[in-house]
Design a protein around this motif. Sequence first.
Motif, mmCIF file in Angstrom:
data_model
loop_
_atom_site.group_PDB
_atom_site.id
_atom_site.type_symbol
_atom_site.label_atom_id
_atom_site.label_comp_id
_atom_site.label_asym_id
_atom_site.label_seq_id
_atom_site.Cartn_x
_atom_site.Cartn_y
_atom_site.Cartn_z
ATOM 1 N N LEU A 161 -55.307 -14.225 -94.795
ATOM 2 C CA LEU A 161 -55.936 -14.648 -93.468
ATOM 3 C C LEU A 161 -54.704 -15.018 -92.575
ATOM 4 O O LEU A 161 -54.792 -15.058 -91.410
ATOM 5 N N GLN A 162 -53.732 -15.702 -93.046
ATOM 6 C CA GLN A 162 -52.562 -16.234 -92.475
ATOM 7 C C GLN A 162 -51.998 -15.031 -91.722
ATOM 8 O O GLN A 162 -51.454 -15.067 -90.646
ATOM 9 N N LEU A 215 -52.714 -10.928 -84.985
ATOM 10 C CA LEU A 215 -53.732 -11.188 -83.878
ATOM 11 C C LEU A 215 -52.879 -11.956 -82.909
ATOM 12 O O LEU A 215 -52.944 -11.699 -81.392
ATOM 13 N N LYS A 216 -52.304 -12.893 -83.162
ATOM 14 C CA LYS A 216 -51.583 -13.705 -82.258
ATOM 15 C C LYS A 216 -50.489 -13.150 -81.411
ATOM 16 O O LYS A 216 -50.148 -13.058 -80.325
ATOM 17 N N SER A 257 -54.163 -13.652 -88.958
ATOM 18 C CA SER A 257 -53.963 -14.719 -87.618
ATOM 19 C C SER A 257 -52.555 -14.324 -86.860
ATOM 20 O O SER A 257 -52.674 -14.065 -85.729
ATOM 21 N N THR A 258 -51.443 -14.003 -87.547
ATOM 22 C CA THR A 258 -50.351 -13.739 -87.102
ATOM 23 C C THR A 258 -50.306 -12.603 -86.390
ATOM 24 O O THR A 258 -49.569 -12.183 -85.300
#
Length: 221
Positions: free
Chosen positions: A33-34, A40-41, A37-38
């Motif tokens: 998940l991390q 996506l960022k 998220s990275t």
Amino acid sequence: MEPDTINSVSVTTPTTSTSSVNSTITSDFDTFLQLLSTQLKYQDPLDPLESTDFAVQLATFSGVEQQVLSNELLVALGDTLAASSVADMANWIGTVIRAPMPAYYDGDPVTIAPNPAAISDKVELVVSNEDGEEIERSEIPVSADPIDWSGTDEYGIPYEDGVYFFEVVSYSEGEIILQEPAQVYGEVQEVVSEGGQILLVLDGDVAVASSQVSALSAVSQ
């Protein structure tokens, strides 16, 4: 033969637990998940990833985690079955087996089943000590009948107590046609599970795989 040690069955308790597996998967999922998220960022806002790409990544991760979990459960199942096999073979303790193995000599004769090549015209029994040094080579009958190795040298002096190895060499017209470990008789003292196989332990900590046993009999009184 009378057993001179306490017979026992060693069973290795499986160490893999469901809680530890779940903990590992949870940790890996958090890491995923991390990373997601990275991703996506820092994705290109002018060329964002399609939602289908995320779905593929999630499906791939889920498939890998399920495979890891399946492998862990199979390992645990294998450990359980091995422990069960050890318990099932507990009745072998105190019996006499025959197998291609060394033997512990403590002053009593060692019984050997030579089983030479059928077409041989000469057969020798080669005895080596625990260091692999040949200590005796003698001619024996061309027969599969059991023989007793006395454990004494040419002067009748007993060899030191210890583990000895036996090899049967078959000759035909002066040429070696078969050379293999001799089948030796010994009493089972312990049954253990090691490396996924069942081992039978005899006097002198001599161990042999149960799959190598060619005969089993009760102890002579």
